[in-house]
Design a protein around this motif. Structure first.
Motif, PDB file in Angstrom:
ATOM      1  N   ASN A 193     -15.187 -14.825   3.239  1.00 18.48           N
ATOM      2  CA  ASN A 193     -14.484 -13.605   3.637  1.00 18.48           C
ATOM      3  C   ASN A 193     -14.235 -12.710   2.418  1.00 18.48           C
ATOM      4  OD1 ASN A 193     -14.237 -14.256   6.396  1.00 18.48           O
ATOM      5  ND2 ASN A 193     -12.474 -15.569   5.962  1.00 18.48           N
ATOM      6  N   ARG A 194     -14.283 -11.423   2.643  1.00 21.38           N
ATOM      7  CA  ARG A 194     -14.104 -10.457   1.560  1.00 21.38           C
ATOM      8  C   ARG A 194     -12.661 -10.471   1.081  1.00 21.38           C
ATOM      9  NH1 ARG A 194     -15.221  -3.954   2.164  1.00 21.38           N
ATOM     10  NH2 ARG A 194     -14.738  -3.367   0.013  1.00 21.38           N
ATOM     11  N   TYR A 195     -12.479 -10.511  -0.216  1.00 17.34           N
ATOM     12  CA  TYR A 195     -11.125 -10.536  -0.753  1.00 17.34           C
ATOM     13  C   TYR A 195     -10.863  -9.447  -1.800  1.00 17.34           C
ATOM     14  CZ  TYR A 195     -13.415 -13.171  -4.532  1.00 17.34           C
ATOM     15  OH  TYR A 195     -14.255 -13.569  -5.550  1.00 17.34           O
ATOM     16  N   ILE A 196     -11.891  -8.729  -2.232  1.00 18.84           N
ATOM     17  CA  ILE A 196     -11.720  -7.609  -3.170  1.00 18.84           C
ATOM     18  C   ILE A 196     -12.106  -6.316  -2.460  1.00 18.84           C
ATOM     19  CG2 ILE A 196     -12.422  -6.575  -5.355  1.00 18.84           C
ATOM     20  CD1 ILE A 196     -13.107  -9.324  -6.390  1.00 18.84           C
ATOM     21  N   SER A 197     -11.233  -5.329  -2.507  1.00 17.63           N
ATOM     22  CA  SER A 197     -11.528  -4.011  -1.948  1.00 17.63           C
ATOM     23  C   SER A 197     -11.289  -2.966  -3.035  1.00 17.63           C
ATOM     24  CB  SER A 197     -10.615  -3.702  -0.753  1.00 17.63           C
ATOM     25  OG  SER A 197     -10.774  -4.660   0.267  1.00 17.63           O
ATOM     26  N   GLU A 250      -6.549 -11.094   7.272  1.00 20.35           N
ATOM     27  CA  GLU A 250      -7.832 -11.747   7.540  1.00 20.35           C
ATOM     28  C   GLU A 250      -8.907 -10.763   7.975  1.00 20.35           C
ATOM     29  OE1 GLU A 250      -9.577 -15.313  10.445  1.00 20.35           O
ATOM     30  OE2 GLU A 250      -7.435 -15.197   9.992  1.00 20.35           O
ATOM     31  N   ASN A 251      -8.490  -9.648   8.605  1.00 16.41           N
ATOM     32  CA  ASN A 251      -9.476  -8.782   9.261  1.00 16.41           C
ATOM     33  C   ASN A 251      -9.606  -7.368   8.706  1.00 16.41           C
ATOM     34  OD1 ASN A 251     -10.462 -10.327  11.871  1.00 16.41           O
ATOM     35  ND2 ASN A 251      -8.255 -10.744  11.667  1.00 16.41           N
ATOM     36  N   VAL A 252      -8.631  -6.911   7.920  1.00 14.42           N
ATOM     37  CA  VAL A 252      -8.662  -5.518   7.453  1.00 14.42           C
ATOM     38  C   VAL A 252      -8.652  -5.482   5.928  1.00 14.42           C
ATOM     39  CG1 VAL A 252      -7.588  -3.250   7.626  1.00 14.42           C
ATOM     40  CG2 VAL A 252      -7.363  -4.871   9.527  1.00 14.42           C
ATOM     41  N   SER A 253      -9.529  -4.678   5.362  1.00  9.80           N
ATOM     42  CA  SER A 253      -9.583  -4.557   3.898  1.00  9.80           C
ATOM     43  C   SER A 253      -8.344  -3.846   3.367  1.00  9.80           C
ATOM     44  CB  SER A 253     -10.849  -3.802   3.470  1.00  9.80           C
ATOM     45  OG  SER A 253     -10.907  -2.533   4.103  1.00  9.80           O
ATOM     46  N   PHE A 254      -8.095  -4.023   2.071  1.00  8.62           N
ATOM     47  CA  PHE A 254      -6.970  -3.435   1.331  1.00  8.62           C
ATOM     48  C   PHE A 254      -5.609  -4.060   1.685  1.00  8.62           C
ATOM     49  CE2 PHE A 254     -10.190  -0.078   1.261  1.00  8.62           C
ATOM     50  CZ  PHE A 254     -10.294   0.138  -0.100  1.00  8.62           C
ATOM     51  N   THR A 255      -5.600  -5.125   2.487  1.00  8.34           N
ATOM     52  CA  THR A 255      -4.327  -5.787   2.805  1.00  8.34           C
ATOM     53  C   THR A 255      -4.125  -6.980   1.875  1.00  8.34           C
ATOM     54  OG1 THR A 255      -5.485  -6.997   4.560  1.00  8.34           O
ATOM     55  CG2 THR A 255      -4.213  -5.060   5.216  1.00  8.34           C
ATOM     56  N   GLU A 265      -6.083   8.372   2.769  1.00  9.25           N
ATOM     57  CA  GLU A 265      -6.595   8.726   4.098  1.00  9.25           C
ATOM     58  C   GLU A 265      -7.735   7.788   4.484  1.00  9.25           C
ATOM     59  OE1 GLU A 265      -7.668  12.819   3.849  1.00  9.25           O
ATOM     60  OE2 GLU A 265      -5.578  13.515   3.725  1.00  9.25           O
ATOM     61  N   TYR A 266      -8.582   7.459   3.513  1.00  9.72           N
ATOM     62  CA  TYR A 266      -9.668   6.500   3.746  1.00  9.72           C
ATOM     63  C   TYR A 266      -9.102   5.132   4.136  1.00  9.72           C
ATOM     64  CZ  TYR A 266     -13.440   3.212   2.579  1.00  9.72           C
ATOM     65  OH  TYR A 266     -14.359   2.198   2.620  1.00  9.72           O
ATOM     66  N   VAL A 267      -8.077   4.687   3.406  1.00 10.31           N
ATOM     67  CA  VAL A 267      -7.455   3.395   3.704  1.00 10.31           C
ATOM     68  C   VAL A 267      -6.792   3.429   5.080  1.00 10.31           C
ATOM     69  CG1 VAL A 267      -5.637   1.778   3.017  1.00 10.31           C
ATOM     70  CG2 VAL A 267      -7.122   2.794   1.280  1.00 10.31           C
ATOM     71  N   GLN A 268      -6.127   4.538   5.380  1.00 15.57           N
ATOM     72  CA  GLN A 268      -5.436   4.653   6.665  1.00 15.57           C
ATOM     73  C   GLN A 268      -6.404   4.527   7.834  1.00 15.57           C
ATOM     74  OE1 GLN A 268      -3.565   8.472   7.567  1.00 15.57           O
ATOM     75  NE2 GLN A 268      -1.714   7.394   8.227  1.00 15.57           N
ATOM     76  N   ARG A 269      -7.613   5.046   7.650  1.00 16.48           N
ATOM     77  CA  ARG A 269      -8.604   4.963   8.730  1.00 16.48           C
ATOM     78  C   ARG A 269      -8.970   3.519   9.058  1.00 16.48           C
ATOM     79  NH1 ARG A 269     -10.667   9.693   6.165  1.00 16.48           N
ATOM     80  NH2 ARG A 269     -12.298   8.535   5.059  1.00 16.48           N
ATOM     81  N   LEU A 312       0.830  -1.202   0.000  1.00 12.95           N
ATOM     82  CA  LEU A 312       0.000   0.000   0.000  1.00 12.95           C
ATOM     83  C   LEU A 312       0.868   1.257   0.000  1.00 12.95           C
ATOM     84  CD1 LEU A 312      -2.860  -0.948   2.484  1.00 12.95           C
ATOM     85  CD2 LEU A 312      -3.150  -0.286   0.086  1.00 12.95           C
ATOM     86  N   ASN A 313       1.945   1.245   0.786  1.00 14.93           N
ATOM     87  CA  ASN A 313       2.838   2.405   0.824  1.00 14.93           C
ATOM     88  C   ASN A 313       3.467   2.664  -0.541  1.00 14.93           C
ATOM     89  OD1 ASN A 313       2.314   2.724   3.549  1.00 14.93           O
ATOM     90  ND2 ASN A 313       4.117   1.573   4.211  1.00 14.93           N
TER      91      ASN A 313
END
Length: 633
Positions: free
Chosen positions: A65-69, A108-113, A84-88, A34-35
């Motif tokens: 489980n969600r796999y596309i963000s 497993e728990n946070v989107s965009f990872t 900023e949205y992703v950082q939140r 992401l960075n």
């Protein structure tokens, strides 16, 4: 001059080739991808002021489980808003190291990872600026391998034809747009390939759960792209991710749109501009490669990477405007090419001021022309050295001390003449008041030009419409009191519309076209306009492969210099005191400066695809018919 041309979009694709835990251990963060995506997008922000979007896909996620963000935003600050949205998403756990540093838990728990990341920067080419028009586009399905995310830097010239093909396949796209047709075309053949594999594996006795995994392993991405792009006519770099994890970036057969990539054992990355990769990953120039025209870089879920042909490559016609104007000049090759463009203009410039360096001031507007200006100055120094050499060799025994001193002190008078006042906004909408405000957008440096004696040479990277010159810049320069103003364009005359991703689609917007039409009328050749219109009308029923660019006839009766001189008349306000001369780069010199980027259709009218000829003819017809609309969908 100083006219903003809205142009090409930018892409970024990252595939992490190691587990997220690897990046946590080596770089101290599982958000390494992401960075880097943020860096790649910011370093290409010049390519998107209307909006942006990102998408990520997680590999090997447990069903349910969600796999596309995906997230998209509008406006020039879209990149910052998105991240900023992703950082939140991580705000609540940043103070819990046991979770924030646990790559498996984050995935497993946070989107965009995810391990596959896509970014897009948007420049709208015809005014449709809404969140629905921002890439990436998503085609969803409960089958993982039928999900498709795409984004791209492209325009297709034959959307009507592509839509008809989709209708014949039984589809009914929701709108008439090249993004939709591309998404649905790839999506259709993705569905077809998935169904083919499913039927074969089912016949072999595998369970549905087993088949889902096998499809991902055996999916032939190159075959899907070959079938999808068979009839595409346009310039494109398109990135895509399939739901199970395969990714690709495809480049058009003429190499019109750019695509650069870098691969090591940790990462595969693709962008629209080379310096973005060099900066984000600290890699040398030679480590970054170009995707070949008609080829796709395909990254399988298992990490296998190949570059495969999906269309027969055509003669390479990479966009020369990329080099002159659009791309960042931090690319070493682009920097050298822009300097060369300035150097090659020196003979024309010197002739325009009668080689009088003593009474000529050289400058540039806007800042994007600065590198070409440096090249021009180098060319002037080379000329001076040659003059000094010739004089000393031929007159060594006759030259006086005074003449020798003057000869040795020769140097171009280089000054910063105009500075843009970024704080000034033309907020008044009434035309008369607005024009007065526009004339003050630039501050000038007074006292550098000797009134009534000096020539003033100002270089720019391109002159498209000429309106800014006429309404403000020439008046600003005239206040300094030069006897002659020479406006120099490091690009040739822009005579024809673009249809491959740049916002130049209307004939009436080009001052070169206005000049040629004016010359036709003044010389009693107005019949050429109507004869050309009739040929364009007749071509509507022709096979596109047989259609020619009939608009070349508008320019044929006149020399390059005659058109430039008429442009000078058109852009000169009636109350201007100084004489105005306009100089354009020649096509030959453009090709000398940018030998690997021979795409010059906006200057020459030589379009690399058949659809380009149809578009230019349609644009001319729209002008004749008084239709202020885009010549393609």
């Amino acid at each position: 001059m100083s006219e903003s041309i809205k142009h090409e979009c930018g892409i970024a694709l990252i595939r992490l080739l190691k587990p997220l835990s690897f990046y946590q251990q080596k770089y101290g963060t599982a958000l390494y991808g992401l960075n880097k995506l943020y860096l790649l997008m910011e370093k290409q922000h010049n390519r998107g002021q209307d909006g942006a979007g990102i998408a990520t896909i997680k590999l090997d996620v447990t069903p349910g489980n969600r796999y596309i963000s995906r997230y998209r935003a509008m406006g020039s600050n879209a990149v910052s808003e998105i991240f900023e949205y992703v950082q939140r998403k991580f705000a609540d756990i940043q103070h819990s190291p046991e979770l924030f540093e646990n790559a498996e838990w984050l995935k497993e728990n946070v989107s965009f990872t995810g391990e596959v990341l896509m970014g897009h920067l948007r420049y709208g080419t015809h005014g449709k600026n809404s969140i629905e028009n921002c890439h990436p586009f998503l085609r969803q399905n409960n089958w993982m391998s039928r999900n498709l995310v795409i984004a791209g830097n492209f325009n297709m010239t034959n959307v009507d034809e592509l839509l008809e093909q989709l209708y014949e396949l039984g589809q009914h796209p929701k709108e008439k747009a090249d993004t939709v047709t591309v998404l649905e075309k790839i999506g259709h053949f993705l569905d077809s390939e998935v169904q083919y594999l499913f039927d074969n594996f089912k016949a072999d006795g595998y369970s549905n759960a087993e088949i889902s995994r096998l499809i991902g392993d055996h999916l032939d991405v190159a075959k899907i792209l070959r079938r999808s792009a068979k009839t595409w006519d346009g310039g494109y770099t398109i990135e895509g991710i399939i739901g199970h994890g395969d990714a690709f970036v495809m480049r058009d057969p003429s190499g019109i749109r750019p695509a650069y990539y870098y691969i090591d054992d940790e990462i595969a990355v693709v962008t629209s501009e080379r310096p973005a990769i060099q900066t984000a990953f600290n890699v040398p120039f030679d480590a970054v490669k170009e995707i070949k025209p008609g080829h796709a870089l395909i990254i399988k879920k298992n990490g296998t990477i190949t570059e495969e042909q999906f269309r027969e490559p055509e003669e390479q016609k990479s966009c020369s405007f990329e080099r002159i104007y659009f791309s960042r000049g931090s690319d070493a090759m682009i920097y050298r090419e822009r300097k060369q463009l300035g150097r090659l203009l020196c003979p024309q410039i010197l002739e325009s001021v009668d080689h009088d360096l003593k009474n000529t001031v050289f400058s540039f507007i806007p800042n994007t022309a600065e590198v070409a200006f440096y090249g021009m100055v180098e060319g002037l120094h080379k000329y001076i050295k040659q003059v000094q050499k010739d004089t000393l060799l031929n007159r060594a025994d006759k030259i006086s001390d005074e003449e020798l001193e003057e000869m040795l002190s020769m140097a171009p008078r280089v000054e910063k003449i105009a500075i843009k006042d970024v704080k000034l906004r033309t907020f008044i909408t009434q035309d008369a008041d607005r024009q007065d405000m526009v004339s003050h957008v630039y501050d000038t440096t007074y006292g550098l030009v000797n009134r009534g004696d000096d020539n003033l040479v100002v270089i720019d990277d391109s002159i498209v419409r000429g309106t800014t010159l006429k309404q403000s810049i020439l008046r600003i320069l005239d206040r300094l009191g030069p006897k002659k103003i020479v406006i120099v364009s490091s690009a040739p005359q822009i005579r024809y519309p673009d249809c491959y991703g740049i916002d130049m689609s209307r004939m009436g917007e080009f001052v070169a076209f206005e000049a040629a039409v004016t010359l036709l009328k003044e010389t009693g050749r107005e019949h050429v306009i109507w004869e050309t219109y009739e040929k364009c009308q007749a071509s509507l029923s022709m096979d596109k492969e047989k259609v020619e660019n009939y608009i070349k006839a508008i320019y044929e009766p006149f020399t390059y210099e005659e058109v430039s001189d008429k442009i000078a008349q058109i852009i000169s306000p009636k109350d201007l005191k100084a004489e105005v001369k306009v100089i354009y780069q020649t096509l030959d010199n453009l090709h000398k400066a940018c030998p690997a980027h021979l795409g010059d259709w906006y200057f020459s009218g030589n379009y690399p695809t058949a659809g380009g000829n149809k578009v230019v003819n349609r644009a001319f017809m729209n002008w004749v018919e008084g239709k202020n609309q885009r010549a393609y969908v």
